[in-house]
Design a protein around this motif. Structure first.
Motif, short mmCIF file in Angstrom:
data_model
loop_
_atom_site.label_atom_id
_atom_site.label_comp_id
_atom_site.label_asym_id
_atom_site.label_seq_id
_atom_site.Cartn_x
_atom_site.Cartn_y
_atom_site.Cartn_z
N MET A 1 100.52 -71.55 -8.32
CA MET A 1 100.19 -70.20 -9.19
C MET A 1 98.72 -70.39 -9.93
O MET A 1 98.47 -71.48 -10.61
N ILE A 2 98.02 -69.34 -10.08
CA ILE A 2 96.81 -69.55 -10.93
C ILE A 2 96.98 -68.56 -12.17
O ILE A 2 97.69 -67.66 -12.34
N LEU A 3 96.73 -69.45 -13.22
CA LEU A 3 97.17 -68.73 -14.55
C LEU A 3 95.70 -68.35 -15.25
O LEU A 3 94.94 -69.06 -14.92
N ALA A 4 95.98 -67.54 -16.29
CA ALA A 4 94.99 -67.24 -17.15
C ALA A 4 94.12 -68.49 -17.58
O ALA A 4 94.81 -69.41 -18.27
N THR A 6 92.16 -70.34 -15.91
CA THR A 6 92.12 -71.31 -14.74
C THR A 6 90.53 -71.32 -14.45
O THR A 6 89.88 -70.14 -14.36
N ASP A 7 90.02 -72.13 -14.25
CA ASP A 7 88.62 -72.51 -13.62
C ASP A 7 88.74 -71.98 -12.11
O ASP A 7 89.24 -72.91 -11.17
N THR A 12 91.67 -73.56 -5.07
CA THR A 12 91.73 -73.64 -3.51
C THR A 12 92.19 -72.39 -2.64
O THR A 12 92.43 -71.46 -3.35
N ARG A 13 91.60 -72.28 -1.50
CA ARG A 13 91.92 -71.23 -0.65
C ARG A 13 93.15 -70.72 -0.49
O ARG A 13 93.85 -69.63 -0.73
N ASP A 14 94.24 -71.96 -0.57
CA ASP A 14 95.72 -71.63 -0.68
C ASP A 14 96.22 -71.16 -1.90
O ASP A 14 97.12 -70.26 -1.76
N GLN A 15 95.79 -71.54 -2.94
CA GLN A 15 96.24 -71.07 -4.25
C GLN A 15 95.79 -69.61 -4.28
O GLN A 15 96.44 -68.85 -4.69
N LEU A 16 94.60 -69.29 -3.94
CA LEU A 16 94.22 -68.02 -3.99
C LEU A 16 94.87 -67.03 -3.10
O LEU A 16 95.57 -66.09 -3.37
N ALA A 17 95.48 -67.41 -1.90
CA ALA A 17 96.07 -66.83 -0.72
C ALA A 17 97.58 -66.38 -1.48
O ALA A 17 97.97 -65.41 -1.11
N HIS A 23 101.13 -60.57 -5.36
CA HIS A 23 100.74 -59.04 -5.66
C HIS A 23 100.65 -58.11 -4.02
O HIS A 23 100.06 -57.19 -4.32
N GLY A 24 101.29 -58.72 -3.13
CA GLY A 24 101.37 -57.77 -1.75
C GLY A 24 100.11 -57.81 -1.28
O GLY A 24 99.68 -56.74 -0.46
N LEU A 25 99.08 -58.61 -1.71
CA LEU A 25 97.66 -58.71 -1.16
C LEU A 25 97.65 -59.62 0.00
O LEU A 25 98.17 -60.63 -0.04
N ASP A 26 96.62 -59.35 1.15
CA ASP A 26 96.60 -60.13 2.14
C ASP A 26 95.40 -61.00 2.02
O ASP A 26 94.25 -60.16 1.98
N PHE A 27 95.13 -62.19 2.07
CA PHE A 27 93.82 -63.07 1.80
C PHE A 27 92.88 -62.65 2.92
O PHE A 27 91.63 -62.37 2.93
#
Length: 66
Positions: A1-4, A6-7, A12-17, A23-27
């Protein structure tokens, strides 16, 4: 999970995906379409100025007709 706070340079790509998926979005879809002109100023900047003036004149003329 990415928190407010966060640098984002360290995410990572996996964290972003995963964050996008929450939020229902596809990387991968985002990557395929990230260069598409979807913002208003991207479309406006691509308009030929002469064509824009011609359209504006035609619209003004049409509005002036009874």
């Amino acid at each position: 999970m990415i928190l407010a706070g966060t640098d984002l340079a360290a995410v990572t790509r996996d964290q972003l995906a995963d964050a996008l998926a929450v939020h229902g979005l596809d990387f991968d879809r985002h990557l395929r379409h990230m260069d598409d002109p979807v913002l208003p100023w991207q479309v406006v900047d691509a308009v030929n100025p002469a064509a824009g003036r011609q359209l504006a004149a035609a619209l003004t003329e049409r509005e002036a007709r009874p």
